[in-house]
Design an enzyme around this catalytic site. Structure first.
Site, PDB file in Angstrom:
ATOM      1  N   ASP A 147      -7.531  -4.493  14.505  1.00  0.00           N
ATOM      2  CA  ASP A 147      -7.194  -3.103  14.190  1.00  0.00           C
ATOM      3  C   ASP A 147      -6.822  -2.986  12.709  1.00  0.00           C
ATOM      4  O   ASP A 147      -5.991  -2.174  12.319  1.00  0.00           O
ATOM      5  CB  ASP A 147      -6.036  -2.622  15.072  1.00  0.00           C
ATOM      6  CG  ASP A 147      -5.877  -1.106  15.038  1.00  0.00           C
ATOM      7  OD1 ASP A 147      -6.897  -0.411  14.909  1.00  0.00           O
ATOM      8  OD2 ASP A 147      -4.730  -0.623  15.128  1.00  0.00           O
ATOM      9  N   GLU A 178       1.335  -7.941  11.852  1.00  0.00           N
ATOM     10  CA  GLU A 178       1.194  -6.836  10.893  1.00  0.00           C
ATOM     11  C   GLU A 178       1.789  -7.279   9.562  1.00  0.00           C
ATOM     12  O   GLU A 178       2.930  -7.736   9.507  1.00  0.00           O
ATOM     13  CB  GLU A 178       1.906  -5.600  11.421  1.00  0.00           C
ATOM     14  CG  GLU A 178       2.094  -4.473  10.407  1.00  0.00           C
ATOM     15  CD  GLU A 178       0.779  -3.921   9.868  1.00  0.00           C
ATOM     16  OE1 GLU A 178       0.633  -3.876   8.634  1.00  0.00           O
ATOM     17  OE2 GLU A 178      -0.080  -3.549  10.689  1.00  0.00           O
ATOM     18  N   TYR A 194      -9.201   6.902  20.879  1.00  0.00           N
ATOM     19  CA  TYR A 194      -9.528   5.768  19.991  1.00  0.00           C
ATOM     20  C   TYR A 194      -8.952   4.485  20.562  1.00  0.00           C
ATOM     21  O   TYR A 194      -9.648   3.468  20.699  1.00  0.00           O
ATOM     22  CB  TYR A 194      -8.987   6.032  18.577  1.00  0.00           C
ATOM     23  CG  TYR A 194      -8.949   4.795  17.709  1.00  0.00           C
ATOM     24  CD1 TYR A 194     -10.046   4.428  16.947  1.00  0.00           C
ATOM     25  CD2 TYR A 194      -7.807   3.997  17.658  1.00  0.00           C
ATOM     26  CE1 TYR A 194     -10.023   3.286  16.156  1.00  0.00           C
ATOM     27  CE2 TYR A 194      -7.771   2.846  16.876  1.00  0.00           C
ATOM     28  CZ  TYR A 194      -8.878   2.492  16.129  1.00  0.00           C
ATOM     29  OH  TYR A 194      -8.845   1.355  15.352  1.00  0.00           O
ATOM     30  N   GLN A 219       0.827  -1.205   0.000  1.00  0.00           N
ATOM     31  CA  GLN A 219       0.000   0.000   0.000  1.00  0.00           C
ATOM     32  C   GLN A 219       0.863   1.258   0.000  1.00  0.00           C
ATOM     33  O   GLN A 219       2.076   1.186   0.213  1.00  0.00           O
ATOM     34  CB  GLN A 219      -0.906   0.012   1.242  1.00  0.00           C
ATOM     35  CG  GLN A 219      -0.131  -0.067   2.545  1.00  0.00           C
ATOM     36  CD  GLN A 219      -0.946  -0.617   3.688  1.00  0.00           C
ATOM     37  OE1 GLN A 219      -2.165  -0.505   3.712  1.00  0.00           O
ATOM     38  NE2 GLN A 219      -0.279  -1.234   4.667  1.00  0.00           N
ATOM     39  N   GLU A 228     -14.937  12.903  13.093  1.00  0.00           N
ATOM     40  CA  GLU A 228     -16.208  12.189  13.003  1.00  0.00           C
ATOM     41  C   GLU A 228     -16.358  11.293  14.229  1.00  0.00           C
ATOM     42  O   GLU A 228     -15.393  11.020  14.946  1.00  0.00           O
ATOM     43  CB  GLU A 228     -16.251  11.307  11.759  1.00  0.00           C
ATOM     44  CG  GLU A 228     -16.301  12.054  10.447  1.00  0.00           C
ATOM     45  CD  GLU A 228     -16.582  11.121   9.292  1.00  0.00           C
ATOM     46  OE1 GLU A 228     -17.758  10.982   8.916  1.00  0.00           O
ATOM     47  OE2 GLU A 228     -15.631  10.521   8.775  1.00  0.00           O
ATOM     48  N   ASP A 252       0.654 -12.229   7.289  1.00  0.00           N
ATOM     49  CA  ASP A 252      -0.783 -12.106   7.085  1.00  0.00           C
ATOM     50  C   ASP A 252      -1.494 -12.638   8.322  1.00  0.00           C
ATOM     51  O   ASP A 252      -1.344 -13.811   8.678  1.00  0.00           O
ATOM     52  CB  ASP A 252      -1.174 -12.903   5.842  1.00  0.00           C
ATOM     53  CG  ASP A 252      -2.645 -12.784   5.488  1.00  0.00           C
ATOM     54  OD1 ASP A 252      -3.399 -12.179   6.269  1.00  0.00           O
ATOM     55  OD2 ASP A 252      -3.039 -13.302   4.425  1.00  0.00           O
ATOM     56  N   CYS A 253      -2.279 -11.805   8.970  1.00  0.00           N
ATOM     57  CA  CYS A 253      -2.957 -12.235  10.201  1.00  0.00           C
ATOM     58  C   CYS A 253      -3.952 -13.355   9.928  1.00  0.00           C
ATOM     59  O   CYS A 253      -4.245 -14.157  10.830  1.00  0.00           O
ATOM     60  CB  CYS A 253      -3.628 -11.058  10.883  1.00  0.00           C
ATOM     61  SG  CYS A 253      -4.992 -10.333   9.946  1.00  0.00           S
ATOM     62  N   ASP A 283       0.738   0.799  13.761  1.00  0.00           N
ATOM     63  CA  ASP A 283       1.139   2.084  14.345  1.00  0.00           C
ATOM     64  C   ASP A 283       1.694   1.936  15.754  1.00  0.00           C
ATOM     65  O   ASP A 283       2.316   2.859  16.279  1.00  0.00           O
ATOM     66  CB  ASP A 283      -0.028   3.060  14.359  1.00  0.00           C
ATOM     67  CG  ASP A 283      -1.245   2.501  15.105  1.00  0.00           C
ATOM     68  OD1 ASP A 283      -1.182   2.355  16.333  1.00  0.00           O
ATOM     69  OD2 ASP A 283      -2.261   2.235  14.442  1.00  0.00           O
TER      70      ASP A 283
END
Length: 368
Positions: free
Chosen positions: A283, A227, A184, A155, A358, A262-263, A208
């Protein structure tokens, strides 16, 4: 360097849109919009079915496009190149737009039924200050600086700095988390509701580092964070320190491990091996990155991570998951329908996340 655009429109009397006087009026618009001398003007008459167009450029490189449609709608787009950071708010931007709208409306005179404008100047360049809401509406952040950008295998990764929200992580231009957003992380974890002391925890995603950092303060027995994109971890370890602190510097410690992969592989392998966790925390991004592996799953819903996670929870365990904004009803309604289809119970928590601007939905799911 970046470009700024002014976007206006005017509705002229439809019955007069083919008159020579109107066409001559269109040719005069560029001189009223451009600051320097007009050096080139191109006019095109596309006939009654398509209307007319005027394009002009000034000596300073700015240009204007005037488009008149057969219905009498005239759009005027003015674009100029600016030096420095054009995403920084400028109090004069709106005034310039309003003044130009008034000026052109007066110029069209009795031909003009009404005028409209975007009250601001659209910025395009290295920094794009626009993000989409849960309803796919655009909103603008104002002053942003790009501090990091990487193209990983999976990405696009950007980290912006905002004076209001600190550094903000964006994946494929979707805002993930800002340094202002501890609420959050705390709400997702259920701080004050859930007890992680001496518990085993699996984090799906979480690159993160915010969840891992907060969890380790609560003395869990072990935390496994999976991750897929190591470049996210590297970027956040450098530029999101107020979120992750030092926790991403070492991939393994006395009671935690960061695994790159890959989870879904980890979930599938845990089901096969019988490995259990007290908590699974989802997450992941709302729109999952692609994976190299593909498996055929015999599942009852589209929520793969939910179904697999429920299979590997200890008795009394919980699945904690990010959702979406309260206005993204298609997403939240579908997720809640999936939970009910599995005959599970859940609580939904709504929290105002500062950098998202938001209200966001977070979930706790458990077996009855």
């Amino acid at each position: 360097m970046s470009a700024k655009s002014i976007m206006l429109c005017f509705q002229l009397e439809e019955t007069q849109t083919s008159d020579d006087d109107v066409l001559n009026k269109l040719k005069g618009v560029p001189e009223m919009c451009l600051s320097g001398p007009v050096i080139d003007v191109i006019t095109r008459n596309f006939g009654k079915s398509q209307g007319h167009m005027v394009v002009a450029m000034s000596e300073d490189g700015s240009h204007v496009t005037v488009r008149m449609y057969p219905t009498g709608l005239v759009t005027v787009d003015v674009q100029r190149l600016v030096e420095g950071d054009s995403s920084t708010p400028n109090n004069k931007d709106i005034a310039v737009v309003k003044n130009l709208e008034v000026k052109l409306k007066k110029y069209f005179g009795s031909l003009c039924k009404f005028s409209r404008s975007i009250l601001g100047q659209i910025c395009r360049g290295e920094v794009c200050p626009y993000f989409s809401s849960g309803e796919d509406l655009l909103f603008e952040y104002g002053s942003l600086k790009l501090v990091c950008e990487k193209e990983s295998k999976w990405q696009n990764i950007k980290i912006y700095h905002s004076e209001k929200f600190g550094n903000m992580l964006c994946l494929d231009d979707d805002l993930m988390l800002g340094e202002s957003d501890l609420i959050y992380t705390q709400t997702l974890l259920g701080v004050g509701r859930n007890d992680f002391r001496d518990k085993t925890v699996l984090i799906l995603g979480g690159g993160d580092g915010g969840l891992l950092y907060e969890l380790l303060k609560m003395e869990p027995r072990h935390v496994l964070m999976v991750e897929i994109d190591e470049e996210v971890i590297k970027a956040c370890s450098t530029y999101m320190r107020d979120v992750c602190h030092e926790v991403l510097e070492k991939y393994e410690g006395p009671n935690h491990k960061i695994q790159i992969g890959d989870c879904m592989d980890v979930l599938r392998e845990s089901v096969a091996s019988g490995r259990k966790f007290d908590y699974v925390i989802n997450d992941l991004t709302e729109f999952l990155v692609g994976t190299e592996n593909s498996y055929i799953y015999d599942l009852e819903t589209s929520s793969h991570s939910l179904e697999f996670s429920m299979k590997i929870l200890n008795k009394g365990g919980k699945y904690l998951s990010r959702g979406n904004t309260v206005r993204a009803k298609n997403y939240t309604d579908k997720f809640e329908a999936d939970i009910r289809a599995l005959q599970l119970e859940f609580s939904r928590f709504e929290v105002d996340v500062p950098s998202f601007q938001e209200t966001y939905c977070l979930y706790e799911v458990w077996k009855p």
